[in-house]
Design a protein around this motif. Sequence first.
Motif, PDB file in Angstrom:
ATOM      1  N   LYS A 101      37.810  -2.297  52.515  1.00 30.37           N
ATOM      2  CA  LYS A 101      36.557  -2.600  53.200  1.00 30.37           C
ATOM      3  C   LYS A 101      36.851  -2.866  54.674  1.00 30.37           C
ATOM      4  N   ARG A 102      35.880  -2.651  55.487  1.00 33.46           N
ATOM      5  CA  ARG A 102      36.072  -2.828  56.920  1.00 33.46           C
ATOM      6  C   ARG A 102      36.497  -4.264  57.253  1.00 33.46           C
ATOM      7  N   SER A 103      35.950  -5.229  56.530  1.00 35.74           N
ATOM      8  CA  SER A 103      36.266  -6.632  56.789  1.00 35.74           C
ATOM      9  C   SER A 103      37.721  -6.977  56.476  1.00 35.74           C
ATOM     10  N   ASP A 104      38.417  -6.107  55.719  1.00 37.97           N
ATOM     11  CA  ASP A 104      39.798  -6.374  55.326  1.00 37.97           C
ATOM     12  C   ASP A 104      40.812  -5.570  56.131  1.00 37.97           C
ATOM     13  N   LEU A 105      40.358  -4.894  57.183  1.00 41.37           N
ATOM     14  CA  LEU A 105      41.257  -4.010  57.919  1.00 41.37           C
ATOM     15  C   LEU A 105      42.477  -4.754  58.467  1.00 41.37           C
ATOM     16  N   GLU A 106      42.279  -5.943  59.001  1.00 44.99           N
ATOM     17  CA  GLU A 106      43.393  -6.693  59.578  1.00 44.99           C
ATOM     18  C   GLU A 106      44.451  -7.011  58.521  1.00 44.99           C
ATOM     19  N   GLY A 107      44.017  -7.466  57.353  1.00 44.27           N
ATOM     20  CA  GLY A 107      44.959  -7.809  56.287  1.00 44.27           C
ATOM     21  C   GLY A 107      45.682  -6.598  55.736  1.00 44.27           C
ATOM     22  N   PHE A 108      44.961  -5.500  55.520  1.00 44.84           N
ATOM     23  CA  PHE A 108      45.580  -4.288  54.998  1.00 44.84           C
ATOM     24  C   PHE A 108      46.566  -3.706  56.016  1.00 44.84           C
ATOM     25  N   PHE A 109      46.205  -3.775  57.295  1.00 46.73           N
ATOM     26  CA  PHE A 109      47.106  -3.278  58.331  1.00 46.73           C
ATOM     27  C   PHE A 109      48.393  -4.098  58.353  1.00 46.73           C
ATOM     28  N   ALA A 110      48.265  -5.425  58.231  1.00 50.67           N
ATOM     29  CA  ALA A 110      49.459  -6.278  58.191  1.00 50.67           C
ATOM     30  C   ALA A 110      50.323  -5.936  56.981  1.00 50.67           C
ATOM     31  N   ALA A 111      49.689  -5.670  55.823  1.00 45.17           N
ATOM     32  CA  ALA A 111      50.440  -5.321  54.607  1.00 45.17           C
ATOM     33  C   ALA A 111      51.205  -4.017  54.802  1.00 45.17           C
ATOM     34  N   CYS A 112      50.562  -3.003  55.392  1.00 40.49           N
ATOM     35  CA  CYS A 112      51.231  -1.721  55.634  1.00 40.49           C
ATOM     36  C   CYS A 112      52.374  -1.873  56.633  1.00 40.49           C
ATOM     37  N   PHE A 113      52.143  -2.666  57.663  1.00 38.45           N
ATOM     38  CA  PHE A 113      53.176  -2.914  58.672  1.00 38.45           C
ATOM     39  C   PHE A 113      54.415  -3.527  58.014  1.00 38.45           C
ATOM     40  N   ILE A 114      54.190  -4.477  57.112  1.00 42.43           N
ATOM     41  CA  ILE A 114      55.307  -5.136  56.424  1.00 42.43           C
ATOM     42  C   ILE A 114      56.020  -4.149  55.503  1.00 42.43           C
ATOM     43  N   LEU A 115      55.269  -3.391  54.709  1.00 42.64           N
ATOM     44  CA  LEU A 115      55.869  -2.434  53.785  1.00 42.64           C
ATOM     45  C   LEU A 115      56.697  -1.389  54.532  1.00 42.64           C
ATOM     46  N   SER A 116      56.315  -1.101  55.768  1.00 41.27           N
ATOM     47  CA  SER A 116      57.014  -0.084  56.558  1.00 41.27           C
ATOM     48  C   SER A 116      58.370  -0.559  57.067  1.00 41.27           C
ATOM     49  N   ARG A 117      58.578  -1.871  57.112  1.00 39.44           N
ATOM     50  CA  ARG A 117      59.774  -2.406  57.770  1.00 39.44           C
ATOM     51  C   ARG A 117      60.709  -3.176  56.840  1.00 39.44           C
ATOM     52  N   VAL A 118      60.342  -3.329  55.573  1.00 40.42           N
ATOM     53  CA  VAL A 118      61.228  -4.021  54.636  1.00 40.42           C
ATOM     54  C   VAL A 118      61.888  -3.000  53.712  1.00 40.42           C
ATOM     55  N   GLU A 119      62.882  -3.463  53.007  1.00 39.78           N
ATOM     56  CA  GLU A 119      63.602  -2.616  52.048  1.00 39.78           C
ATOM     57  C   GLU A 119      63.313  -3.131  50.653  1.00 39.78           C
ATOM     58  N   ILE A 120      62.461  -2.436  49.924  1.00 38.90           N
ATOM     59  CA  ILE A 120      62.159  -2.822  48.550  1.00 38.90           C
ATOM     60  C   ILE A 120      62.339  -1.616  47.656  1.00 38.90           C
ATOM     61  N   ALA A 121      62.249  -1.847  46.347  1.00 40.23           N
ATOM     62  CA  ALA A 121      62.576  -0.785  45.393  1.00 40.23           C
ATOM     63  C   ALA A 121      61.469   0.271  45.271  1.00 40.23           C
ATOM     64  N   PHE A 122      60.303   0.006  45.878  1.00 35.54           N
ATOM     65  CA  PHE A 122      59.212   0.963  45.755  1.00 35.54           C
ATOM     66  C   PHE A 122      58.316   0.884  46.966  1.00 35.54           C
TER      67      PHE A 122
END
Length: 344
Positions: A323-344
């Motif tokens: 949802k548009r109201s969640d853009l900031e949170g989803f963007f932060a989640a993607c930013f984190i997933l892009s820079r950490v090393e996890i199994a998936f």
Amino acid sequence: MLSKLRDFFRRYHRLNFAVVAFIVGILFTVVSIISFNQLGKEKVEVSVTVTRVDVERVGDSDETYVYVTYEDKEGVTHENVYYPDSKSTMEKGDKLTGYYNAANPDELLSNNKVTPYIFLAVGIFAIILAVVIFVRTLSRSKKESNELDRVKDEQLSEENVKKVMAYYDEPNENYYFHFTGKLNQSYILETKDKKAVMEARCDKIGIFSKYKFNFIDHLSGKEILHEVSHTISTSFGSGDSGTMVVDSSYFKIDGEKCWDYLGKLGYSLSASMQDLTHFSYEVKRYGVSVGNIKTAGRNVMKEGKQDEENFISVQGCYVVNCKRSDLEGFFAACFILSRVEIAF
């Protein structure tokens, strides 16, 4: 389900590492005791001659075994006796100083008084490390060990849930997240027609220092400067056998661990597998499902092809449904997933 499976393997490898460390610690401690016992034996100094040098491959390194001949004080010759202080620089014919056991002239003793203390220190450290890992692993709850969900119980209040429900009727839309900019160190979230909605512009690449990012909300015009540290990852397992499991991976945003940063915003992730090369994350805010993030390939960068699935996912490329109201949170989640090393 995937998060639970990963948590099981992480716990298994932690405990397995602890058991191995404990065994190694015991062995080093026993060897140190034997070495101390040898130091206490009566020694007789003697001149020895190197008669044989054997080199054996052990793992990735070579081990040198030197054998010598000497004559004890009684005039008895002892041939091809193992020299306990063997070194790779020794050659056949070298004259060395040795020490044989007064009670058993056939045995050469080491005169290295430092080695027993090193073995003892390593043994004690390994045992303490094993105990600490074992206790921490068993005492940590599944909630505490799941970095994808750092939302605290007290945040799941009725008041916070009402905040989410206030915009819950907003329609979910697809957005596309991918790396961009100099050396692909920046990130952008955009619509299908390539209109930017959120951006993390890397203003400084930190080689030995922290990165400088400017988080830009293109819809509101708001900009926030963040300092981002390098990613720190720890693993358990054997790299040779291909069973390395990432136990922890994080970086800090303005001095706060990235997962805690996401949790403070109220967002948590739950991973699931779509197929062997694609994963998805259900995203919740204060326990309420608000959308999902799917791993993607480079097609998300190509206008008109964003929804065409690549055969292999690329870290830093995601299809976002929120949802548009969640853009900031989803963007932060993607930013984190892009820079950490996890199994998936």
